[in-house]
Scaffold this active site. Structure first.
Site, PDB file in Angstrom:
ATOM      1  N   GLY A 120       2.767   0.786 -12.289  1.00  0.00           N
ATOM      2  CA  GLY A 120       1.956  -0.190 -11.951  1.00  0.00           C
ATOM      3  C   GLY A 120       0.328  -0.691 -11.505  1.00  0.00           C
TER       4      GLY A 120
ATOM      5  CE  LYS B 217      -4.048  -5.648  -1.926  1.00  0.00           C
ATOM      6  NZ  LYS B 217      -3.867  -4.407  -1.718  1.00  0.00           N
TER       7      LYS B 217
ATOM      8  N   GLY C 236       4.272   3.521   2.617  1.00  0.00           N
ATOM      9  CA  GLY C 236       3.191   2.915   2.589  1.00  0.00           C
ATOM     10  C   GLY C 236       2.391   2.863   3.963  1.00  0.00           C
TER      11      GLY C 236
ATOM     12  CB  SER D   3      -2.240  -6.604   9.009  1.00  0.00           C
ATOM     13  OG  SER D   3      -2.318  -5.442   7.842  1.00  0.00           O
TER      14      SER D   3
HETATM   15  P1  ATR Z   1      -1.483  -5.760  -5.484  1.00  0.00           P
HETATM   16  O1  ATR Z   1      -2.466  -5.665  -5.262  1.00  0.00           O
HETATM   17  O2  ATR Z   1      -0.371  -5.128  -4.503  1.00  0.00           O
HETATM   18  O3  ATR Z   1      -1.673  -4.547  -7.035  1.00  0.00           O
HETATM   19  P2  ATR Z   1      -1.142  -7.260  -7.879  1.00  0.00           P
HETATM   20  O4  ATR Z   1      -2.145  -6.842  -8.415  1.00  0.00           O
HETATM   21  O5  ATR Z   1       0.027  -8.754  -7.498  1.00  0.00           O
HETATM   22  O6  ATR Z   1      -0.166  -6.648  -5.905  1.00  0.00           O
HETATM   23  O7  ATR Z   1      -0.002  -6.369  -8.925  1.00  0.00           O
HETATM   24  C1  ATR Z   1       1.651  -6.147  -9.079  1.00  0.00           C
HETATM   25  C2  ATR Z   1       1.514  -4.757  -9.703  1.00  0.00           C
HETATM   26  O8  ATR Z   1       3.191  -4.967  -9.747  1.00  0.00           O
HETATM   27  C3  ATR Z   1       1.903  -5.138 -10.663  1.00  0.00           C
HETATM   28  O9  ATR Z   1       1.318  -3.402 -11.639  1.00  0.00           O
HETATM   29  C4  ATR Z   1       2.759  -5.986 -11.648  1.00  0.00           C
HETATM   30  O10 ATR Z   1       2.608  -5.586 -13.166  1.00  0.00           O
HETATM   31  P3  ATR Z   1       2.394  -6.361 -13.956  1.00  0.00           P
HETATM   32  O11 ATR Z   1       0.627  -6.691 -14.471  1.00  0.00           O
HETATM   33  O12 ATR Z   1       3.478  -6.113 -14.750  1.00  0.00           O
HETATM   34  O13 ATR Z   1       3.164  -7.895 -13.395  1.00  0.00           O
HETATM   35  C5  ATR Z   1       3.657  -4.980 -10.418  1.00  0.00           C
HETATM   36  N1  ATR Z   1       5.122  -5.944 -10.315  1.00  0.00           N
HETATM   37  C6  ATR Z   1       5.237  -7.100 -10.041  1.00  0.00           C
HETATM   38  N2  ATR Z   1       7.240  -7.858 -10.272  1.00  0.00           N
HETATM   39  C7  ATR Z   1       7.334  -6.275 -11.035  1.00  0.00           C
HETATM   40  C8  ATR Z   1       8.633  -6.218 -11.824  1.00  0.00           C
HETATM   41  N3  ATR Z   1       9.574  -7.203 -11.402  1.00  0.00           N
HETATM   42  N4  ATR Z   1       8.342  -4.896 -12.513  1.00  0.00           N
HETATM   43  C9  ATR Z   1       7.683  -4.483 -12.414  1.00  0.00           C
HETATM   44  N5  ATR Z   1       7.064  -4.323 -12.094  1.00  0.00           N
HETATM   45  C10 ATR Z   1       5.910  -4.921 -11.136  1.00  0.00           C
END
Ligand code: ATR
Length: 518
Positions: free
Chosen positions: A359, A297, A476, A250
């Site tokens: 996710g 977010k 993306g 961005s």
């Molecule tokens: P965004 O705004 O990009 O969606 P976020 O709201 O922080 O970011 O969400 C991050 C996503 O990545 C979540 O689905 C998270 O899973 P959790 O709900 O279990 O936290 C997922 N995520 C982050 N690290 C992860 C990991 N090491 N393995 C699997 N999922 C992961």
């Protein structure tokens, strides 16, 4: 107006001059870091101002202040005296400034400096963060009216930046330098003008073996991408809030648009440890609008005075605008995501498509709502299974855990029924996060369309495996540009002209990657 100071940290005078000459066009003032010079070279510093031909700061930074000088204080005073000796009546041949610390106490040296027009920068380096009332500190440092006071704090949280900014706003001293060192203070260097700083320190990062200070920006990036010299109190400020925020496209996108359009605006990275603190900072800096990214977010919702219907509906916000009442939230991920996917698969909707969403975070909320709106049926899999269940329940989708993280295996078994399209929305595989494959137990058949919302790196381990199996894949990048175009409309109030957009698209991913690797 705030000036650009190029910090010279080479081992020899000759090399420092080469670097200065190469980046002279970006440089207003240069700082000779004598502590970085080889000991033999230190004998020749007196001639440097004449050779440099622009105002030079003489600095011999002690190791206790984050520098490299390890000799005793007597040796340092002698070196400083050598630098200031034989003062010329033509002040261009003398050091224009000398940086001496608040505990430095050699009145004769300070007197000599003043007599020949060398201004004193009275500095204080707080390498352990904020440990005292910095507002009181900065106001008490100046020993004579013509001194420039400098406070450099190694910040580890957004709250510390907020305190520095408050101290800057409360400070009545005309010429001051306020620096937040480190990753979380990066915007204090770009917005030095708004921090009331006399100058901002930068480096020629590609040329320098050692950094002048943590978080110092590259002088080219500061000048060309952020157009530092054009930032005034009239410049509109936008930016992106996230953590760690090391690889967002961005800033490149918005600043390139502003530059091509000649708009008096700048878009700045705001790496944040707290979204609330960063919004307080943004208000003080008079920021107009912000993009919000991982992991804020959802957390940003509590600070919104108004939510667009889409934010209200999906519970995630990626765009905020400042109004007189406070922050107004919107979401451009939805339209960015669906227009990118539909164009990629050549369809107008997602009817009859069985889709797996990996996710359940902020961006997954946008993805799920669009899949539902466009008629698709989905399975949501998430590390934390109850979040998948909650999100899925909004749309009557199925849900499950991600097995490799201790969830049940129900999720993987179900994918084979939801594998027309697989959309990866987690941060797993993104630069700065865990580099692995969130779906490594699943074997691609090669018939799936696979979308990974990550674009740095361009190909994640997950996407690479899908490509190798023969799947049609998209990352993306296209989505982020589309959602950024929508943010532009919300920030500026009009669309990016088509001609400009084509120009940007032709520069595209390659130009941005070139900037990243520079
Ligand atoms: P965004 O705004 O990009 O969606 P976020 O709201 O922080 O970011 O969400 C991050 C996503 O990545 C979540 O689905 C998270 O899973 P959790 O709900 O279990 O936290 C997922 N995520 C982050 N690290 C992860 C990991 N090491 N393995 C699997 N999922 C992961």
């Amino acid at each position: 107006m705030s000036k650009i100071c190029l910090c010279l940290t080479a081992k020899t005078i000759k090399r420092n001059l080469e670097i200065l000459n190469k980046y002279r066009k970006y440089t207003d003032i240069t700082e000779l870091r004598v502590d970085c010079l080889d000991p033999d070279e230190r004998l020749y510093i007196r001639r440097f101002p004449e050779l440099a031909g622009i105002p030079v700061i003489l600095t011999i930074r002690r190791d206790i202040d984050g520098g490299y000088f390890t000799g005793g204080e007597g040796a340092r005073v002698k070196l400083l005296a050598n630098g200031l000796a034989y003062a010329n009546v033509d002040s261009r041949f003398n050091f224009a400034y000398v940086d001496i610390e608040e505990d430095f106490d050699v009145p004769s040296l300070e007197e000599a400096a003043r007599t020949f027009g060398t201004r004193i920068i009275r500095s204080c380096h707080k390498l352990d963060g904020i440990t005292e009332d910095i507002s009181a500190k900065i106001n008490s440092m100046q020993r004579a009216g013509d001194e420039i006071v400098k406070l450099a704090v190694a910040v580890k949280t957004s709250n510390e930046v907020l305190q520095v900014l408050r101290a800057a706003k409360n400070c009545t001293i005309q010429d001051k330098i306020m620096v937040c060192m480190g990753h979380y203070g990066i915007y204090s260097r770009i917005l030095a003008e708004r921090f009331g700083s006399f100058l901002t320190y930068s480096s020629a990062l590609s040329e320098s073996e050692i950094a002048g200070a943590p978080g110092q920006m590259d002088v080219c990036e500061l000048s060309e991408l952020y157009r530092f010299r054009k930032i005034t109190d009239k410049t509109k400020i936008y930016g992106i809030v996230g953590n760690p925020l090391k690889s967002s496209v961005s800033p490149w996108f918005f600043n390139t648009v502003f530059s091509l359009e000649n708009t008096n605006a700048v878009y700045v990275p705001f790496p944040a440890t707290s979204v609330s603190d960063i919004l307080d900072i943004a208000e003080k800096l008079e920021v107009q609008g912000l993009s919000i990214t991982v992991p804020y977010k959802e957390a940003v919702l509590q600070r919104l005075v108004k939510r667009s219907p889409i934010v209200q509906f999906i519970g995630a916000c990626n765009t905020v605008n400042y109004s007189k009442d406070g922050w107004i939230g919107d979401n451009t991920d939805c339209i960015g995501f669906s227009s990118s996917l539909l164009d990629f698969i050549g369809k107008k909707n997602l009817k009859y498509q069985k889709i797996t969403i990996i996710g359940a975070g902020g961006v997954a909320h946008a993805v799920a709502s669009e899949v539902h709106r466009l008629g698709g049926k989905a399975l949501i899999l998430n590390r934390t299974a109850h979040k998948a269940r909650k999100l899925a329940s909004n749309y009557n989708f199925r849900w499950g855990g991600l097995p490799q993280n201790g969830g049940d295996s129900q999720g993987i078994d179900l994918i084979s029924k939801y594998n027309d399209i697989i959309i990866q929305t987690t941060s797993v595989g993104m630069e700065g996060y865990e580099i692995s494959d969130p779906l490594d137990l699943y074997t691609f058949s090669g018939k799936e369309v696979v979308m990974d919302l990550i674009y740095t790196p361009a190909v994640t381990p997950f996407l690479r495996r899908a490509m190798a199996a023969g799947c049609r894949t998209i990352n993306g990048y296209d989505m982020v540009i589309r959602q950024a175009c929508q943010q532009y409309v919300r920030f500026i109030g009009g669309e990016i002209p088509q001609k400009l957009l084509s120009q940007l698209n032709s520069m595209g991913e390659t130009a941005w990657n070139k900037i990243r690797s520079a």
